[in-house]
Design a protein around this motif. Structure first.
Motif, PDB file in Angstrom:
ATOM      1  N   ALA A 307    -115.994 -14.822  54.184  1.00 43.40           N
ATOM      2  CA  ALA A 307    -115.721 -13.927  53.052  1.00 43.40           C
ATOM      3  C   ALA A 307    -115.119 -14.662  51.862  1.00 43.40           C
ATOM      4  N   VAL A 308    -114.742 -15.916  52.048  1.00 41.62           N
ATOM      5  CA  VAL A 308    -114.084 -16.637  50.957  1.00 41.62           C
ATOM      6  C   VAL A 308    -115.115 -17.262  50.017  1.00 41.62           C
ATOM      7  N   VAL A 309    -114.844 -17.133  48.737  1.00 43.41           N
ATOM      8  CA  VAL A 309    -115.729 -17.649  47.701  1.00 43.41           C
ATOM      9  C   VAL A 309    -115.404 -19.124  47.444  1.00 43.41           C
ATOM     10  N   GLU A 310    -116.433 -19.931  47.232  1.00 40.17           N
ATOM     11  CA  GLU A 310    -116.225 -21.362  46.975  1.00 40.17           C
ATOM     12  C   GLU A 310    -115.675 -21.546  45.561  1.00 40.17           C
ATOM     13  N   LEU A 311    -114.371 -21.457  45.439  1.00 41.50           N
ATOM     14  CA  LEU A 311    -113.731 -21.510  44.130  1.00 41.50           C
ATOM     15  C   LEU A 311    -112.459 -22.332  44.289  1.00 41.50           C
ATOM     16  N   ARG A 314    -108.371 -24.020  39.917  1.00 43.59           N
ATOM     17  CA  ARG A 314    -108.816 -24.406  38.568  1.00 43.59           C
ATOM     18  C   ARG A 314    -107.589 -24.586  37.693  1.00 43.59           C
ATOM     19  N   LEU A 317    -107.209 -23.321  34.016  1.00 38.40           N
ATOM     20  CA  LEU A 317    -106.920 -21.908  33.731  1.00 38.40           C
ATOM     21  C   LEU A 317    -105.430 -21.596  33.857  1.00 38.40           C
ATOM     22  N   MET A 437    -114.303  -2.382  33.301  1.00 38.42           N
ATOM     23  CA  MET A 437    -114.705  -3.686  32.762  1.00 38.42           C
ATOM     24  C   MET A 437    -115.177  -3.544  31.310  1.00 38.42           C
ATOM     25  N   ARG A 537    -108.095  -9.998  35.404  1.00 41.17           N
ATOM     26  CA  ARG A 537    -109.414  -9.657  35.900  1.00 41.17           C
ATOM     27  C   ARG A 537    -109.652 -10.301  37.262  1.00 41.17           C
ATOM     28  N   ARG A 538    -110.777  -9.970  37.861  1.00 35.01           N
ATOM     29  CA  ARG A 538    -111.117 -10.432  39.210  1.00 35.01           C
ATOM     30  C   ARG A 538    -111.135 -11.964  39.268  1.00 35.01           C
ATOM     31  N   LEU A 539    -110.542 -12.502  40.310  1.00 32.91           N
ATOM     32  CA  LEU A 539    -110.549 -13.944  40.608  1.00 32.91           C
ATOM     33  C   LEU A 539    -109.905 -14.787  39.511  1.00 32.91           C
ATOM     34  N   GLN A 540    -108.929 -14.199  38.805  1.00 33.36           N
ATOM     35  CA  GLN A 540    -108.243 -14.923  37.732  1.00 33.36           C
ATOM     36  C   GLN A 540    -106.847 -15.337  38.188  1.00 33.36           C
TER      37      GLN A 540
ATOM     38  N   GLN B 303    -118.467 -11.046  33.352  1.00 31.20           N
ATOM     39  CA  GLN B 303    -117.740 -10.198  32.388  1.00 31.20           C
ATOM     40  C   GLN B 303    -118.420  -8.838  32.229  1.00 31.20           C
ATOM     41  N   GLU B 310    -117.062 -15.200  39.190  1.00 27.40           N
ATOM     42  CA  GLU B 310    -116.909 -16.110  38.048  1.00 27.40           C
ATOM     43  C   GLU B 310    -117.207 -17.540  38.487  1.00 27.40           C
ATOM     44  N   LEU B 311    -118.458 -17.902  38.438  1.00 27.70           N
ATOM     45  CA  LEU B 311    -118.887 -19.209  38.927  1.00 27.70           C
ATOM     46  C   LEU B 311    -119.953 -19.723  37.968  1.00 27.70           C
ATOM     47  N   ARG B 314    -122.882 -25.194  38.049  1.00 33.07           N
ATOM     48  CA  ARG B 314    -122.181 -26.432  38.422  1.00 33.07           C
ATOM     49  C   ARG B 314    -123.204 -27.557  38.519  1.00 33.07           C
ATOM     50  N   ARG B 538    -123.475 -20.219  51.541  1.00 31.12           N
ATOM     51  CA  ARG B 538    -123.239 -19.186  50.538  1.00 31.12           C
ATOM     52  C   ARG B 538    -122.880 -19.791  49.181  1.00 31.12           C
ATOM     53  N   LEU B 539    -123.477 -19.266  48.142  1.00 36.76           N
ATOM     54  CA  LEU B 539    -123.186 -19.640  46.755  1.00 36.76           C
ATOM     55  C   LEU B 539    -123.451 -21.122  46.467  1.00 36.76           C
TER      56      LEU B 539
END
Lengths: 562, 562
Positions: A307-311, A314, A317, A437, A537-540, B303, B310-311, B314, B538-539
């Motif tokens: 379930a985790v996003v590859e992020l 950063r 930011l 949004m 916002r989401r994922l910020q 957005q 938010e990706l 890359r 994923r992603l």
């Protein structure tokens, strides 16, 4: 005569206390909450050595600076926090699992590895970390507050997993050098803003034991509020990290879903994927939250939790002034429109608002689409199975269900929604998310920068902390979950009965508001911490942490002058 | 006498044909599929000018090089594709909405803006883009193949949205300079691997009109296979982008959920969020897919669509040799274990396998946890509402339901699952995802690099293209959706009846396999394209596109030599 479940609960309660070494036990009888309202700070310090106070009153950033450089030994740090956690539990009922011996052994191995020339095992080398009792830690059990889970794995016997697995987050924390040492209390079902269960009873607010520590990550709130842990992990499906953070004077982050790994943790209604629960840290400093997020993300949790996003973290930011221009814009949302904030919350809000303006940033009124609809929808989603899941687990022991949870789920399991109705609710949620949004984007026309608002300042709760047996207004938090936004809570002030006086001229806007107003009791609430949340916002996560850093640093400097 | 819905369908069918300018209509009677099996390539070229052939046989990369530099006028490019799309529709039934006039007017405005010194409006300036008929485009309607949606907005009348909204993806494509010019056919309900509905009937495979173009994004497959569009968008919930890509000799990408914006598009069971549908492009070159993803991501879809992560693009992940080391490892999964691939598919697989080895990369046998369980679970999820959604929309007109869809959903709506059962399925899915992830990680012990496998090579289908009225084995694709992995399809070869002969020694492994084997007909299938898919985690869109670039470039070089 005590029923079978009462005996089980009592035995478990005793076993928690029994895990505290005799030399760390407080003299009996313990003072009542009325006799000793505040147990954090100077009260608890009297039972600690000067060295223990020194160690435990540092934050995770300083602690890891010292442990990773070899200046402080992991064993000494872990032992000091174990001692303070033991005191915290005796004074607030904040622990479910105590495994100090295991933790100190763990710390010894870390020290040995360091001494053998291997240096720190990772950026969290020797850092004690507490976990809400949804997370599994090898060697100890998880009850999640359910009597029926005692001696089982999530209510099941003979799975081979009993006391034998680490949740993914725990595994990663250990890999980074962290030392789990206790697990903290929560309301059974996890669906409450007050921390109560049949095992430990109520968990008390260490800054004001006449009030609740909040919930559902209430044990974390009370423990870290006592500085019995520098940092710990809670979960948040409707405010459960943020409410205890605010009530106990802490920093806490509710990240967006998919940022941190929840895999392998216990949960209520774990298959509910419309407004999912997330995990995140609570800590005594903003820098500690940053440290923890950076550390966990360095473990690439997306390789271990689907379930985790590859992020990755950063960093660009995090430095909002360079990333977003010198002038930021904050949306101001002083009320949820249902229960207006009490005087101390209003004052905290005005303080931060004035501070933001004095820093040269812009503020605009935040007038979003209905957040009450979002809160209503969240409650609809959380009860879509009509309580089948929670009643199943309550039924394992036939224990009594917490009254505020029963108010939500009824006195027995009902008839669950059908899938088509659930999918209709999913669609409605998506529509609300899109409307919100679009509103957020539209604020670009209101700001001097021409960019949409950077973040929204809003209370975490209408009240400084819930009173036992009184109303539990929760409208300020679940809308963030429904939108899957990032929220960071930070402490602002404390209730001052001389400033935050009862407003007898106030005209309530509805019955719930009237009740909360009538319950406002400055004398009782005096000294209780007050926090606010900054929502992005989401994922910020990086951006909102960075903005709170900016605000908190400025706030601390101002408070030092005053 | 024709029923009311048949009249409506017939009127709509006629209106599509009527939108083709008389000068672009083919002489009647049209050749039958038996008389003219292949209509792509030289057959369709005879109806086009040399200039039109030149334009339409370039890919999106070259086209946009020419349109953004001013070498080619948008009007000429768009008109050429409109002409070729008109021919494609007459020969394969691939269109649902034709709006050439609107598109050419749009192109004229782009040319005027360019001529006025404003240069290209964006990286897709003047690029014709087709859309599966789930996407709304202002000025035209969306039926999604349902007769009951004619003259409505998604089955509703009087919403004010009829012919009046752009889906988010369409809005972004336009903002980048793209010119939507037609919408393509699909099976009503979108839940089929064959493209058939009561409006246009069957859509045919332009490389072999005796076979299906696949589905559900079959109109895109047939249209782009005819080079009636350089690139278009489909959707994929169980293989619906990948199957038509493979069957029509195209490149196509099934991105992970949340990478590209689906907001504002029509869908079946749109609130189903367990294994959600995703959108992605199909095109005549790999570079076109890359161009489109980069372009859309430059619009920051996160957005505007709450489901998008938010990706940004890359680029470092696109260059696999520098990003992942000179030696890559590919997992090889030649069969789904249920219906083994037919000779042409086997040959394609061996070709790419040998190529990968000859390039100096490593291959390992891929032995993951059961993918059949994933496929079974996907079907369970897709039918969790017992057909209530699709029967509602079928019921709007009382049209007949496609027989293969009826085989999945039954002949009438049933009783939907309850939410608790759905949540249980969600949990099971998460467990499967975790097991698969753990297996993928474990391959680090099998590779020479010590890193887990980079990507998995596997067929898209056991057969080159489905035969009408025969079996539709789909086991090679839905597992990717259940895992939410990235998959890129690329063309490898064509069926050659002289090489890919019927294997009369083959011993079927089960009844479905026996049926597919018996249906293998090299004579019939001769000339049909064969593609494979490369599946990544994923992603990982950039990485998998980059790897397919590597393979395809090498494959093309090798095929040129041979």
């Amino acid at each position: 005569m005590a029923s079978s479940w009462e005996k089980l609960a009592s035995k478990k309660r005793d076993s928690i206390l029994a895990a505290i070494p005799p030399e760390w036990r407080l003299p009996q009888p313990l003072p009542t909450p009325e006799a000793q309202k505040v147990v954090a700070g100077s009260y608890v310090r009297q039972f600690l050595s000067a060295r223990e106070v020194e160690i435990t009153e540092n934050d995770a950033v300083t602690i890891t600076e010292h442990t990773t450089s070899g200046k402080w030994k992991a064993t000494e740090v872990v032992t000091a926090f174990c001692h303070r956690a033991a005191l915290a539990h005796q004074l607030t009922n904040c622990l479910h699992e105590i495994f100090f011996e295991q933790a100190i052994e763990h710390a010894k191995r870390l020290d040995a590895a360091f001494a053998a020339g291997n240096g720190p095992i990772g950026p969290l080398h020797g850092l004690p970390v507490s976990f809400k009792d949804q997370f599994h830690v090898k060697g100890v059990e998880t009850t999640m507050g359910y009597v029926g889970w005692i001696d089982t794995f999530e209510g099941l016997k003979g799975t081979g997993k009993e006391k034998n697995v680490d949740s993914e987050l725990v595994r990663e924390a250990k890999a980074l050098g962290a030392v789990p040492f206790c697990k903290t209390s929560l309301p059974h079902t996890v669906m409450s803003g007050i921390t109560w269960n049949n095992i430990v009873g109520f968990t008390l607010n260490p800054h004001n034991r006449l009030l609740s520590c909040g919930g559902s990550s209430g044990g974390e709130g009370a423990l870290i509020g006592m500085r019995g842990s520098p940092i710990g992990f809670g979960t948040d499906i409707g405010g459960s990290i943020r409410i205890p953070s605010a009530f106990n004077g802490l920093y806490g982050i509710r990240p967006s879903f998919g940022r941190l790994p929840y895999a392998g943790a216990a949960n209520s209604m774990p298959g509910q994927n419309t407004i999912p629960s997330v995990c995140g840290p609570l800590a005594t400093s903003l820098g500690s939250l940053k440290l923890m997020l950076q550390a966990i993300l360095s473990q690439e949790p997306w390789q271990h939790d689907p379930a985790v996003v590859e992020l990755p973290w950063r960093d660009d930011l995090y430095t909002p002034l360079s990333a977003f221009g010198a002038k930021l814009t904050f949306g101001l949302l002083p009320t949820d429109g249902l229960v207006n904030p009490q005087p101390a919350i209003r004052r905290a809000f005005e303080t931060v608002k004035d501070l933001i303006i004095s820093m040269g940033h812009e503020v605009v009124e935040w007038k979003p689409p209905s957040q009450q609809n979002l809160v209503k929808l969240a409650l609809e989603v959380f009860t879509a199975d009509a309580g089948l899941d929670i009643w199943h687990h309550i039924g394992l022991s036939d224990e009594t269900l917490a009254s505020d949870v029963a108010a939500l789920y009824g006195k027995e399991p009902g008839t669950p929604k059908t899938v088509d109705k659930m999918w209709e609710a999913n669609l409605r949620l998506r529509q609300y998310q899109k409307e919100y949004m679009d509103y957020w984007n539209s604020t670009a026309t209101m700001t001097k920068s021409g960019r949409p608002v950077d973040a929204v300042l809003t209370p975490v709760s209408a009240v400084p902390a819930f009173q036992f047996g009184k109303s539990i207004p929760i409208g300020y938090t679940p809308w963030v979950n429904a939108l899957d936004y990032t929220s960071v809570v930070f402490p602002v002030t404390k209730v001052d009965k001389n400033i935050d006086t009862f407003d007898d001229q106030y005209r309530p806007i509805n019955e719930a508001d009237k009740q909360a107003w009538q319950e406002n009791d400055p004398e009782l609430e005096h000294g209780t911490p007050v926090g606010l949340q900054l929502v992005g916002r989401r994922l910020q996560e990086e951006k909102i942490l960075g903005l709170v850093d900016l605000i908190s640093t400025s706030l601390a400097a101002k408070q030092k002058i005053m």
